[in-house]
Design a protein around this motif. Structure first.
Motif, PDB file in Angstrom:
ATOM      1  N   GLN A  32       0.825  -1.201   0.000  1.00 26.63           N
ATOM      2  CA  GLN A  32       0.000   0.000   0.000  1.00 26.63           C
ATOM      3  C   GLN A  32       0.864   1.257   0.000  1.00 26.63           C
ATOM      4  O   GLN A  32       0.550   2.240  -0.647  1.00 26.63           O
ATOM      5  N   ARG A  33       1.966   1.211   0.701  1.00 27.68           N
ATOM      6  CA  ARG A  33       2.866   2.361   0.764  1.00 27.68           C
ATOM      7  C   ARG A  33       3.456   2.656  -0.613  1.00 27.68           C
ATOM      8  O   ARG A  33       3.530   3.807  -1.043  1.00 27.68           O
ATOM      9  N   MET A  34       3.880   1.620  -1.312  1.00 24.76           N
ATOM     10  CA  MET A  34       4.430   1.796  -2.647  1.00 24.76           C
ATOM     11  C   MET A  34       3.386   2.381  -3.593  1.00 24.76           C
ATOM     12  O   MET A  34       3.683   3.286  -4.387  1.00 24.76           O
ATOM     13  N   GLY A  82       3.652   6.100  -5.223  1.00 25.34           N
ATOM     14  CA  GLY A  82       3.620   6.148  -6.686  1.00 25.34           C
ATOM     15  C   GLY A  82       2.530   7.067  -7.200  1.00 25.34           C
ATOM     16  O   GLY A  82       2.741   7.834  -8.145  1.00 25.34           O
ATOM     17  N   GLU A  83       1.368   7.018  -6.567  1.00 28.41           N
ATOM     18  CA  GLU A  83       0.265   7.881  -6.989  1.00 28.41           C
ATOM     19  C   GLU A  83       0.553   9.345  -6.675  1.00 28.41           C
ATOM     20  O   GLU A  83       0.244  10.232  -7.480  1.00 28.41           O
ATOM     21  N   THR A 120       1.258  12.595 -21.107  1.00 33.71           N
ATOM     22  CA  THR A 120       0.373  11.931 -20.166  1.00 33.71           C
ATOM     23  C   THR A 120       1.196  10.995 -19.293  1.00 33.71           C
ATOM     24  O   THR A 120       1.988  10.205 -19.803  1.00 33.71           O
ATOM     25  N   VAL A 121       0.994  11.087 -17.988  1.00 30.90           N
ATOM     26  CA  VAL A 121       1.665  10.187 -17.045  1.00 30.90           C
ATOM     27  C   VAL A 121       0.625   9.157 -16.620  1.00 30.90           C
ATOM     28  O   VAL A 121      -0.282   9.459 -15.855  1.00 30.90           O
ATOM     29  N   GLY A 122       0.754   7.946 -17.138  1.00 28.63           N
ATOM     30  CA  GLY A 122      -0.239   6.910 -16.878  1.00 28.63           C
ATOM     31  C   GLY A 122      -0.089   6.238 -15.530  1.00 28.63           C
ATOM     32  O   GLY A 122      -1.078   5.972 -14.840  1.00 28.63           O
ATOM     33  N   GLU A 123       1.140   5.973 -15.139  1.00 30.29           N
ATOM     34  CA  GLU A 123       1.386   5.231 -13.904  1.00 30.29           C
ATOM     35  C   GLU A 123       2.810   5.501 -13.447  1.00 30.29           C
ATOM     36  O   GLU A 123       3.686   5.776 -14.251  1.00 30.29           O
TER      37      GLU A 123
END
Length: 144
Positions: free
Chosen positions: A14-16, A20-21, A47-50
């Protein structure tokens, strides 16, 4: 000895995901506002997808794609050229204690979606997707 999470088949923590988000949103905001003073980067809409972060949060890989999908390699080069300034700005805006090293990759998600849609349009695949009740209804219609 440290344990590598992805080698065991587990997904990111969850931290990662959260870090990342946060990096994805911050990077998108920086690129949208044109806060990097590079004329090559200023003329591109990216665009930054992920953003995927390593378990130690030391490396962040951003999956990006220029609008329209053209000149993707050039966009990667321009972003890589400005990664130091981007890293500094992300660390400051996102209030991260340690800003991760940034890496940029082409986002091929849209290409994968197109390939998957093409597979579903294939007659051989459609045959496998039909339910047995669909086959019975067509058989009954043929006998009447």
């Amino acid at each position: 000895m440290s344990k590598k999470r992805f080698s065991e088949g587990r997904g990111p923590s969850q931290r990662m995901l959260r870090v990342g988000e946060v990096i994805r949103r911050t990077l998108s905001e920086i690129l949208q506002r044109g806060e990097i003073h590079d004329p090559d980067l200023g003329r591109m809409l990216i665009t930054v997808g992920e953003v995927r972060v390593t378990p130690d949060l030391g490396i962040a890989t951003a999956f990006v794609l220029p609008l329209g999908g053209k000149n993707a390699e050039e966009a990667i080069e321009v972003l890589a050229r400005n990664k130091g300034e981007l890293r500094r700005m992300i660390g400051r805006k996102a209030q991260l204690k340690h800003a991760p090293e940034l890496r940029f990759r082409i986002d091929d998600t849209f290409d994968q979606i197109e390939r998957t849609a093409a597979l579903f349009d294939n007659d051989h695949i459609q045959q496998d997707l039909r339910t047995p009740t669909d086959d019975r209804e067509t058989d009954e219609d043929d006998t009447v």
